[in-house]
Motif scaffolding. Structure first.
Motif, PDB file in Angstrom:
ATOM      1  N   ARG A  54     -31.718  25.921  31.771  1.00  0.00           N
ATOM      2  CA  ARG A  54     -30.854  26.538  31.009  1.00  0.00           C
ATOM      3  C   ARG A  54     -30.976  26.216  29.607  1.00  0.00           C
ATOM      4  NH1 ARG A  54     -27.089  30.318  30.460  1.00  0.00           N
ATOM      5  NH2 ARG A  54     -24.794  29.475  29.072  1.00  0.00           N
ATOM      6  N   ASN A 106     -34.198  30.530  30.225  1.00  0.00           N
ATOM      7  CA  ASN A 106     -34.396  31.792  28.893  1.00  0.00           C
ATOM      8  C   ASN A 106     -35.236  31.247  27.795  1.00  0.00           C
ATOM      9  OD1 ASN A 106     -32.740  29.732  28.491  1.00  0.00           O
ATOM     10  ND2 ASN A 106     -31.496  30.339  27.406  1.00  0.00           N
ATOM     11  N   SER A 299     -36.184  36.143  29.486  1.00  0.00           N
ATOM     12  CA  SER A 299     -34.677  35.507  29.470  1.00  0.00           C
ATOM     13  C   SER A 299     -34.082  36.016  30.466  1.00  0.00           C
ATOM     14  CB  SER A 299     -34.457  36.207  27.744  1.00  0.00           C
ATOM     15  OG  SER A 299     -35.140  35.524  27.175  1.00  0.00           O
ATOM     16  N   ALA A 302     -28.957  38.322  29.031  1.00  0.00           N
ATOM     17  CA  ALA A 302     -29.366  38.182  27.221  1.00  0.00           C
ATOM     18  C   ALA A 302     -27.680  39.870  26.887  1.00  0.00           C
ATOM     19  CB  ALA A 302     -29.868  39.390  26.537  1.00  0.00           C
ATOM     20  N   ALA A 322     -29.209  35.818  21.997  1.00  0.00           N
ATOM     21  CA  ALA A 322     -29.717  35.330  23.215  1.00  0.00           C
ATOM     22  C   ALA A 322     -28.483  34.068  24.079  1.00  0.00           C
ATOM     23  CB  ALA A 322     -30.336  33.407  22.449  1.00  0.00           C
TER      24      ALA A 322
END
Length: 355
Positions: A54, A106, A299, A302, A322
């Motif tokens: 992550r 992501n 991702s 979000a 993000a």
């Protein structure tokens, strides 16, 4: 398969700690932390047992900020272009470290797009996601006013291309010689600095100085989108989309055009907003957020900032974040499949469901 997380982050930073708590609560080993500073100046090593990585925010640490933007007061607004260049360089290193070894939660390239407001806006628009119209790139205050006049716009939001947390954002209204600019950027002898006290400039010379100070790092200018309001406060939504589903939402309200919670905004009444929209309108709002997040398919999560029009029928996406999941204590949306889970626990569950 045994799941072992590594977090690219700042040791001890709140986001990283909350994610670690969510991982441990599922009976999994605490994530290892790969510090941002090692990506920026060291020789980073990914723990051998890592299965999932992550990437978390590089914010919250003075040393990391200096490595990204250069030495100086960490509250300053300028330096965004250098910050972005170094950030994306570090993200490329993450991609190289994990290639063929671990699953990224992501995607580094997508994080880079989300942190460039111009590229993010273009990607959303190309996908048919509703966004406010934007001006071609402007290089200073005089050009800004000329472009506004050409477009017939007298109200815009001026945003640093690579800023976050409303740093340097200006809500600008111009009618002839009368101008009003609301921003958290404090203009002083040493330049522009972020302040928790939002201020309003009405002297054109001050407004020009603020815009021109930010312009070398790049600007993104959008037409002002008139937002809905309740109880005398304008509002928008932060919706976290996890694995393609809207799992969490918070209403952000303010008496000024900028609704960020750390700048005096307050959490609003989500059931009241949902009732005002009606079930059809509420589902339409969530669908826009899902479509925005789908522009970043690699991702896991979000944070989508969704503006609701003053007519309660139109929608426009202001940002896709993000690292927009820092909403401590927020329960999952009813019927969204993440009831009883915060944003981090929902992401851990999504990983486990696909492992």
């Amino acid at each position: 398969m045994s799941v072992r997380f590594t977090v690219v982050g700042v040791p001890g930073e709140r986001r990283t700690e909350l994610f670690s708590q969510a991982v441990r609560a599922r009976g999994l080993p605490a994530p290892a932390v790969l510090p941002w500073r090692e990506l920026l100046i060291g020789d980073p090593v990914l723990p051998a047992e890592t299965t999932h990585v992550r990437v978390d925010s590089p914010g919250g640490d003075v040393e990391t900020d200096a490595l990204l933007r250069g030495a100086g007061d960490p509250t300053r607004v300028d330096g965004g272009a250098l910050w972005y260049s170094r950030l994306t360089g570090a993200l490329r290193r993450v991609a190289e470290l994990t290639a063929g070894r671990a699953r990224l939660l992501n995607d580094p390239e997508e994080i880079g797009v989300m942190f460039d407001k111009r590229r993010c806006h273009a990607r959303l628009a190309a996908a048919g996601v509703p966004v406010p119209p934007a001006l071609p790139e402007v290089t200073g205050y005089r050009e800004l006013r000329e472009r506004m006049a050409d477009a017939g716009w007298n109200r815009v939001f001026v945003k640093p291309a690579h800023g976050s947390s409303a740093s340097g954002v200006i809500a600008l209204t111009a009618r002839g010689d009368r101008i009003t600019a609301t921003t958290s950027a404090a203009l002083g002898p040493a330049g522009l600095h972020n302040s928790l006290r939002v201020r309003t400039y009405t002297d054109p010379r001050d407004v020009a100085a603020v815009v021109d100070r930010m312009a070398p790092d790049g600007l993104h200018v959008e037409r002002w989108f008139p937002k809905a309001g309740l109880g005398g406060r304008s509002l928008d939504l932060r919706v976290v989309v996890t694995a393609g589903r809207p799992t969490h939402a918070v209403v952000r309200t303010s008496r000024i055009p900028i609704t960020n919670l750390h700048l005096g905004g307050a959490r609003g009444d989500l059931p009241a907003v949902r009732a005002r929209l009606g079930e059809r309108g509420w589902q339409a709002a969530l669908e826009v957020c899902v479509r925005a997040a789908a522009c970043f398919p690699r991702s896991l999560a979000a944070g989508v900032d969704l503006m609701i029009g003053s007519d309660w029928q139109e929608f426009a996406v202001a940002e896709v974040n993000a690292f927009g999941d820092l909403l401590p204590g927020l329960d999952g949306l009813p019927g969204g499949g993440s009831e009883g889970l915060d944003t981090y626990a929902a992401q851990v569950e999504a990983v486990l469901c696909t492992t």
